[in-house]
Design an enzyme around this catalytic site. Structure first.
Site, short mmCIF file in Angstrom:
data_model
loop_
_atom_site.label_atom_id
_atom_site.label_comp_id
_atom_site.label_asym_id
_atom_site.label_seq_id
_atom_site.Cartn_x
_atom_site.Cartn_y
_atom_site.Cartn_z
N SER A 295 -9.41 2.02 -3.40
CA SER A 295 -8.48 1.39 -4.21
C SER A 295 -7.20 1.42 -3.46
O SER A 295 -6.30 0.38 -3.84
CB SER A 295 -8.53 1.92 -5.50
OG SER A 295 -7.99 3.31 -5.62
N HIS B 80 -13.60 -2.05 -7.35
CA HIS B 80 -12.83 -3.15 -6.80
C HIS B 80 -13.47 -4.24 -6.10
O HIS B 80 -13.06 -5.12 -5.46
CB HIS B 80 -11.88 -2.43 -6.05
CG HIS B 80 -10.78 -1.90 -6.52
ND1 HIS B 80 -9.59 -2.31 -7.20
CD2 HIS B 80 -10.63 -0.45 -7.04
CE1 HIS B 80 -8.82 -1.28 -7.94
NE2 HIS B 80 -9.51 -0.22 -7.63
N LYS C 290 -10.71 -5.41 -13.89
CA LYS C 290 -10.23 -5.77 -12.69
C LYS C 290 -10.62 -7.30 -12.45
O LYS C 290 -9.92 -8.09 -13.28
CB LYS C 290 -10.53 -4.86 -11.71
CG LYS C 290 -10.11 -3.54 -12.00
CD LYS C 290 -10.37 -2.53 -10.73
CE LYS C 290 -9.93 -0.99 -11.19
NZ LYS C 290 -8.68 -0.65 -11.78
#
Ligand code: PMP
Length: 393
Positions: A185, A213, A240
């Site tokens: 990350s 991610h 996300k």
């Protein structure tokens, strides 16, 4: 215990002052407007390079409409935990959709990625077990491992030789689990997943991959980086690239059943609001659509443009093109000063300091979005160029 000459409150104030003195004090900035490529930070319009809303789904009109419709039919709050009276149709539909998407038997929702990781690890592992953890794993994996009371072995970042050496010994444990972020990350680089998963299997260890991610962004049709690999537990977030909130774990049914029984951060918490679940299902569908593909292509172009620009400035970039690009500065204060200078130039890239990253590796973290334009990317590169002399490397 606080020293007798100070009240507990004074003692806490000293602790806060010490954080400030080390350049590690954190504060919340005031953000207004939707999570877009441009937004207002502390009342100032800036280009946003600090959001994990990689595909720009957080304010997508069609997804807003889905959430609105779910709210019209179900209201907002789920009212109770899943195991009491909070298990609604959108939760079940989303879990089926995720299992189908990931090609696993089953999936289970959690209220956040943090809660998923602490729940998975503390349910699956105990004091007779061992966990093998990449040195740069996310805090939620680290905290989950600590909570489980399993023996923790930290291996150097992406170092398969060190992992192999560690797995070769320690067969006395009841259960062993190797865990890693797929995309790290704060570094934007990738775990060597195929090799790592094969190594774990060779040594009869389970695997937990945090795909937070990558989901929506990487892999065929944005499916993430676990596709086609025999990963035991694939965890990902809905907050996300998918633009919503919450998280999931996907895997074989016995794992999911054990989590439903024993993961305390699943059992003892109110279920996700129904519009949140409906939004996420529609966001997954959108990643697989031509629009999803188009957004990923735009994001990939931005990654290439930004990284080429950084290299032209003599700055190192991740080995693979990445939507997360750190500029490592070193000191915490220096990093925050650079972040402020960029902000003054209309570019918001959050400074990241310990304990989020190791001591001495404070950095500016640039997160790219499909909804950026080439002009946004060039504006960031221009602002970085004016500060180049203050950036080491
Ligand atoms: N895992 C990773 C790798 C993350 O970066 C994050 C969020 N920063 C999380 C887990 C936690 O997810 P959430 O924000 O949904 O709690």
């Amino acid at each position: 215990m606080s020293p007798p000459d100070r009240t507990p409150l004074e003692h806490i104030q000293e602790e806060l002052a010490a954080l400030e003195a080390r350049g590690l004090g954190r504060r919340m900035r005031q953000i207004s407007g939707p999570q877009a490529a441009e937004l207002n930070v502390d009342g100032r319009p800036v280009i946003n390079f600090s959001s994990n809303n990689y595909l720009g789904f957080a304010d997508h009109p069609a997804l807003r409409a889905v959430a609105r419709a779910a709210m019209e039919s179900d209201g907002f709050g789920a009212g109770a935990s899943r195991l009491i009276v909070g298990n609604l149709a959108p939760h079940r539909a989303l879990e089926s959709r995720i299992a189908e998407w990931k090609g696993t038997d089953a999936a289970l929702l959690f209220n956040s990625g943090y809660q998923a990781n602490i729940g998975i690890l503390s349910a699956l592992l105990g004091p007779d077990d061992a966990v093998y953890s990449d040195q740069l794993n996310h805090a939620s994996l680290i905290d989950g491992a600590r909570l489980s009371r399993a023996r923790i072995h930290v291996f150097p970042h992406r170092d398969l030789t060190a992992l192999r050496d560690a797995l070769r010994v320690g067969h006395a444990f009841r259960r062993r689990l190797v865990m890693t972020d797929s995309i790290f990350s704060m570094d934007g680089d990738r775990a060597p997943l195929p090799e790592l998963v094969a190594l774990a299997r060779e040594h009869d260890a389970l695997t937990l991959v945090d795909d937070a991610h990558a989901v929506g962004v990487l892999g065929e049709a944005g499916i993430g980086l676990c596709a086609g690999l025999p990963v035991d537990l694939q965890m990902g977030t809905l907050g996300k690239a998918l633009g919503g909130f919450g998280a999931y774990v996907a895997g074989a049914r016995p794992f999911i059943e054990l989590l439903l029984q024993r993961a305390r951060s699943f059992v003892f918490t109110t279920a996700l609001p129904s519009p949140v679940a409906a939004f996420a299902g529609a966001a997954i569908d959108l990643t697989a659509s031509p629009e999803g593909a188009d957004r990923r292509a735009r994001l990939a172009n931005h990654c290439a443009r930004f990284q080429a620009g950084l290299r032209a400035l003599g700055l190192p970039t991740p080995a693979e093109p990445s939507h997360i690009v750190p500029i490592v500065v070193g000191g915490a204060r220096q990093t925050m000063a650079l972040s402020e200078a960029l902000l003054a130039a209309g570019v918001f890239a959050q400074g990241i300091r310990p304990p989020t990253v190791p001591e001495g590796t404070s950095r500016l973290r640039f997160a790219l979005m499909a909804t950026h334009t080439d002009a946004h990317i060039d504006a960031a590169l221009g602002a970085i160029a004016t500060l180049r002399a203050e950036i080491p490397g």
